[in-house]
Design an enzyme around this catalytic site. Structure first.
Site, PDB file in Angstrom:
ATOM      1  N   ARG A  32      13.786   9.908  -2.927  1.00 56.33           N
ATOM      2  CA  ARG A  32      13.206   8.588  -2.679  1.00 56.33           C
ATOM      3  C   ARG A  32      12.685   7.965  -3.964  1.00 56.33           C
ATOM      4  O   ARG A  32      12.230   6.822  -3.964  1.00 56.33           O
ATOM      5  CB  ARG A  32      12.099   8.665  -1.621  1.00 56.33           C
ATOM      6  CG  ARG A  32      12.596   9.104  -0.274  1.00 56.33           C
ATOM      7  CD  ARG A  32      13.057   7.911   0.584  1.00 56.33           C
ATOM      8  NE  ARG A  32      14.286   8.255   1.255  1.00 56.33           N
ATOM      9  CZ  ARG A  32      15.363   7.474   1.297  1.00 56.33           C
ATOM     10  NH1 ARG A  32      15.379   6.306   0.696  1.00 56.33           N
ATOM     11  NH2 ARG A  32      16.437   7.851   1.941  1.00 56.33           N
ATOM     12  N   HIS A  54      21.928  14.220  -9.745  1.00 61.01           N
ATOM     13  CA  HIS A  54      22.190  12.991  -8.983  1.00 61.01           C
ATOM     14  C   HIS A  54      20.909  12.169  -8.973  1.00 61.01           C
ATOM     15  O   HIS A  54      19.832  12.673  -8.675  1.00 61.01           O
ATOM     16  CB  HIS A  54      22.611  13.362  -7.552  1.00 61.01           C
ATOM     17  CG  HIS A  54      23.196  12.214  -6.775  1.00 61.01           C
ATOM     18  ND1 HIS A  54      22.512  11.049  -6.535  1.00 61.01           N
ATOM     19  CD2 HIS A  54      24.405  12.049  -6.192  1.00 61.01           C
ATOM     20  CE1 HIS A  54      23.274  10.218  -5.831  1.00 61.01           C
ATOM     21  NE2 HIS A  54      24.440  10.797  -5.616  1.00 61.01           N
ATOM     22  N   TYR A  56      18.407   7.657  -4.486  1.00 61.17           N
ATOM     23  CA  TYR A  56      19.093   6.571  -3.785  1.00 61.17           C
ATOM     24  C   TYR A  56      18.366   5.240  -3.917  1.00 61.17           C
ATOM     25  O   TYR A  56      18.914   4.191  -3.603  1.00 61.17           O
ATOM     26  CB  TYR A  56      19.222   6.914  -2.290  1.00 61.17           C
ATOM     27  CG  TYR A  56      20.026   8.158  -2.025  1.00 61.17           C
ATOM     28  CD1 TYR A  56      21.221   8.387  -2.704  1.00 61.17           C
ATOM     29  CD2 TYR A  56      19.602   9.103  -1.098  1.00 61.17           C
ATOM     30  CE1 TYR A  56      21.964   9.530  -2.469  1.00 61.17           C
ATOM     31  CE2 TYR A  56      20.337  10.248  -0.853  1.00 61.17           C
ATOM     32  CZ  TYR A  56      21.520  10.457  -1.541  1.00 61.17           C
ATOM     33  OH  TYR A  56      22.244  11.596  -1.296  1.00 61.17           O
ATOM     34  N   HIS A  98      24.615   5.828  -7.908  1.00 61.08           N
ATOM     35  CA  HIS A  98      25.295   4.817  -7.107  1.00 61.08           C
ATOM     36  C   HIS A  98      25.198   3.498  -7.858  1.00 61.08           C
ATOM     37  O   HIS A  98      24.111   3.145  -8.339  1.00 61.08           O
ATOM     38  CB  HIS A  98      24.661   4.718  -5.719  1.00 61.08           C
ATOM     39  CG  HIS A  98      24.783   5.982  -4.916  1.00 61.08           C
ATOM     40  ND1 HIS A  98      24.238   6.143  -3.674  1.00 61.08           N
ATOM     41  CD2 HIS A  98      25.421   7.157  -5.197  1.00 61.08           C
ATOM     42  CE1 HIS A  98      24.527   7.356  -3.213  1.00 61.08           C
ATOM     43  NE2 HIS A  98      25.232   7.995  -4.127  1.00 61.08           N
ATOM     44  N   GLU A 113      29.218   6.451  -9.144  1.00 64.45           N
ATOM     45  CA  GLU A 113      29.888   7.038  -7.984  1.00 64.45           C
ATOM     46  C   GLU A 113      30.626   5.957  -7.204  1.00 64.45           C
ATOM     47  O   GLU A 113      30.084   4.881  -6.930  1.00 64.45           O
ATOM     48  CB  GLU A 113      28.871   7.752  -7.072  1.00 64.45           C
ATOM     49  CG  GLU A 113      29.544   8.406  -5.856  1.00 64.45           C
ATOM     50  CD  GLU A 113      28.649   9.380  -5.097  1.00 64.45           C
ATOM     51  OE1 GLU A 113      27.509   9.631  -5.536  1.00 64.45           O
ATOM     52  OE2 GLU A 113      29.111   9.880  -4.062  1.00 64.45           O
ATOM     53  N   ASP A 162      34.041  10.514  -4.509  1.00 62.62           N
ATOM     54  CA  ASP A 162      33.547  11.229  -3.327  1.00 62.62           C
ATOM     55  C   ASP A 162      34.605  11.047  -2.248  1.00 62.62           C
ATOM     56  O   ASP A 162      34.949   9.912  -1.892  1.00 62.62           O
ATOM     57  CB  ASP A 162      32.197  10.601  -2.945  1.00 62.62           C
ATOM     58  CG  ASP A 162      31.542  11.253  -1.733  1.00 62.62           C
ATOM     59  OD1 ASP A 162      32.226  11.423  -0.711  1.00 62.62           O
ATOM     60  OD2 ASP A 162      30.341  11.551  -1.809  1.00 62.62           O
ATOM     61  N   HIS A 198      33.606   8.893   0.686  1.00 64.67           N
ATOM     62  CA  HIS A 198      33.477   7.474   0.322  1.00 64.67           C
ATOM     63  C   HIS A 198      34.847   6.828   0.130  1.00 64.67           C
ATOM     64  O   HIS A 198      35.081   5.700   0.546  1.00 64.67           O
ATOM     65  CB  HIS A 198      32.650   7.322  -0.953  1.00 64.67           C
ATOM     66  CG  HIS A 198      31.258   7.874  -0.839  1.00 64.67           C
ATOM     67  ND1 HIS A 198      30.389   7.926  -1.899  1.00 64.67           N
ATOM     68  CD2 HIS A 198      30.586   8.393   0.231  1.00 64.67           C
ATOM     69  CE1 HIS A 198      29.228   8.461  -1.495  1.00 64.67           C
ATOM     70  NE2 HIS A 198      29.342   8.758  -0.222  1.00 64.67           N
ATOM     71  N   HIS A 231      32.866  14.729  -5.563  1.00 62.66           N
ATOM     72  CA  HIS A 231      32.105  15.158  -4.377  1.00 62.66           C
ATOM     73  C   HIS A 231      33.082  15.402  -3.245  1.00 62.66           C
ATOM     74  O   HIS A 231      33.829  14.493  -2.869  1.00 62.66           O
ATOM     75  CB  HIS A 231      31.108  14.070  -3.942  1.00 62.66           C
ATOM     76  CG  HIS A 231      29.966  13.883  -4.889  1.00 62.66           C
ATOM     77  ND1 HIS A 231      29.134  12.791  -4.856  1.00 62.66           N
ATOM     78  CD2 HIS A 231      29.505  14.688  -5.885  1.00 62.66           C
ATOM     79  CE1 HIS A 231      28.207  12.928  -5.790  1.00 62.66           C
ATOM     80  NE2 HIS A 231      28.418  14.061  -6.438  1.00 62.66           N
ATOM     81  N   ASP A 286      29.614   5.568   5.548  1.00 64.72           N
ATOM     82  CA  ASP A 286      29.375   6.740   4.726  1.00 64.72           C
ATOM     83  C   ASP A 286      28.649   7.790   5.548  1.00 64.72           C
ATOM     84  O   ASP A 286      27.435   7.794   5.606  1.00 64.72           O
ATOM     85  CB  ASP A 286      28.531   6.301   3.512  1.00 64.72           C
ATOM     86  CG  ASP A 286      28.173   7.470   2.609  1.00 64.72           C
ATOM     87  OD1 ASP A 286      28.659   8.594   2.866  1.00 64.72           O
ATOM     88  OD2 ASP A 286      27.419   7.270   1.654  1.00 64.72           O
ATOM     89  N   HIS A 296      29.002  11.960   6.007  1.00 66.45           N
ATOM     90  CA  HIS A 296      29.730  13.168   5.611  1.00 66.45           C
ATOM     91  C   HIS A 296      29.891  14.128   6.792  1.00 66.45           C
ATOM     92  O   HIS A 296      28.975  14.284   7.593  1.00 66.45           O
ATOM     93  CB  HIS A 296      28.991  13.897   4.492  1.00 66.45           C
ATOM     94  CG  HIS A 296      28.735  13.039   3.282  1.00 66.45           C
ATOM     95  ND1 HIS A 296      28.122  13.497   2.153  1.00 66.45           N
ATOM     96  CD2 HIS A 296      29.029  11.742   3.025  1.00 66.45           C
ATOM     97  CE1 HIS A 296      28.043  12.526   1.261  1.00 66.45           C
ATOM     98  NE2 HIS A 296      28.577  11.440   1.770  1.00 66.45           N
ATOM     99  N   GLU A 349      28.732  18.111  -0.513  1.00 67.66           N
ATOM    100  CA  GLU A 349      27.530  17.424  -0.003  1.00 67.66           C
ATOM    101  C   GLU A 349      27.656  17.325   1.511  1.00 67.66           C
ATOM    102  O   GLU A 349      27.345  16.311   2.112  1.00 67.66           O
ATOM    103  CB  GLU A 349      27.423  16.015  -0.576  1.00 67.66           C
ATOM    104  CG  GLU A 349      27.299  15.918  -2.080  1.00 67.66           C
ATOM    105  CD  GLU A 349      27.382  14.472  -2.564  1.00 67.66           C
ATOM    106  OE1 GLU A 349      28.219  13.701  -2.046  1.00 67.66           O
ATOM    107  OE2 GLU A 349      26.599  14.113  -3.432  1.00 67.66           O
TER     108      GLU A 349
HETATM  109 ZN    ZN Z   1      27.952   9.637   0.811  1.00 61.96          ZN
HETATM  110 FE    FE Z   2      28.574  11.668  -2.994  1.00 61.64          FE
HETATM  111 FE    FE Z   3      25.973  10.011  -4.088  1.00 57.40          FE
END
Ligand code: ZN
Ligand code: FE
Ligand code: FE
Length: 275
Positions: free
Chosen positions: A36, A66, A69, A106, A142, A176, A179, A210, A223, A225, A255
């Site tokens: 976060r 990474h 977000y 991202h 990404e 990814d 994605h 990914h 998105d 997974h 992931e």
């Molecule tokens: Zn994702």
């Molecule tokens: Fe990813």
């Molecule tokens: Fe990501």
């Protein structure tokens, strides 16, 4: 083949390497700070040194951080862009300190300003970061599924950003599989996707992959997974991706929605699938 999973470094880098070694992986990814975007913990040089010794002993490949977000270089809000720039610069110094080469990020969401404006803001932010940059580390953009106003869901967006940053050598790409599928790239013909990537961006720009199965169908722009072999991509497509000769020196990071036992199972499955 370099294969591993996203794991926590809440008990330190060495503990993360130990965990990954138990899972029989030889690379991994971790969050550069709280996902976060909170305050980052102080680094422990002893821990970093021990982690690298263990990675060397266990013959690990390159490891990946990474970014949170909450980063959004394309935000209309100056405060969000400012926060992103400050923490991004700090993350890059931290991963350099940790001896980790890659920071996946991202690209950003334009939030209704339009794609052109959003891409221009991302370029502006990255130019600032790249103007004073530790040469040992790389920012990897990404490729996204294209949820909401997310940018970077096609190779053209990624190419626009990279061109806007004058093809800076420390700027690369992370793809990814979930994605790509969400964005409408049909991975059942991985050769074609590779060709397109090579044509638009250059294969050497791909630094990390990914590996996730996808809950939603091709082109859903969603998105979510799935576990390996339990989603829309399926095991045959995943096999074609990871067994491709051009993928053998690229870190492949799971992931998938798993605990460590699930990751161990997936890593074992993927390691024997190409032989
Ligand atoms: Zn994702
Ligand atoms: Fe990813
Ligand atoms: Fe990501």
């Amino acid at each position: 083949m370099w294969i591993g999973a996203h794991v926590s470094i809440s008990n330190g880098l060495t503990a993360a390497v130990e965990t990954v070694a138990q899972l029989k992986g030889n690379t991994f990814q971790f969050f550069s700070r709280n996902p976060r975007g909170g305050k980052a913990r102080a680094l422990d040089p002893e821990d970093i040194k021990a982690a690298h010794e263990l990675m060397k002993a266990k013959k690990f490949g390159l490891v990946v951080a990474h970014a949170p977000y909450t980063y959004n270089l394309a935000s209309a809000k100056q405060s969000v862009r400012g926060f992103t720039l400050r923490t991004l610069k700090d993350d890059l110094l931290r991963i350099k300190e940790m001896g980790i080469p890659y920071l996946v990020m991202h690209p950003g969401s334009h939030g209704g300003q339009g794609e052109e404006k959003g891409l221009a803001l991302i370029i502006e932010g990255l130019q600032e970061v790249l103007s004073d940059f530790p040469e040992e580390v790389f920012i990897l953009l990404e490729g996204m599924a294209g949820q909401g106003t997310e940018l970077g869901y096609n190779f053209a967006h990624l190419a626009t950003i990279i061109a806007g940053c004058d093809y800076h050598p420390n700027l690369g790409v992370c793809l990814d599989s979930c994605h790509l599928h969400g964005a409408g790239y049909d991975l059942s013909d991985f050769g074609r996707i590779k060709e397109e990537f090579a044509h638009v961006l250059g294969w050497e720009k791909l630094k990390v992959f990914h590996l996730n199965d996808a809950v939603f169908p091709l082109g859903s722009r969603k998105d979510r997974h799935a576990k390996i072999g339990e989603g829309n991509l399926g095991l045959e497509t995943i096999k074609n991706i990871i067994c491709d000769p051009d993928m053998q020196n690229i870190p492949i990071i799971l992931e998938t929605p798993n605990d460590n036992t699930g990751y161990e199972r997936e890593i074992a499955l993927l390691q024997k699938i190409c032989s």
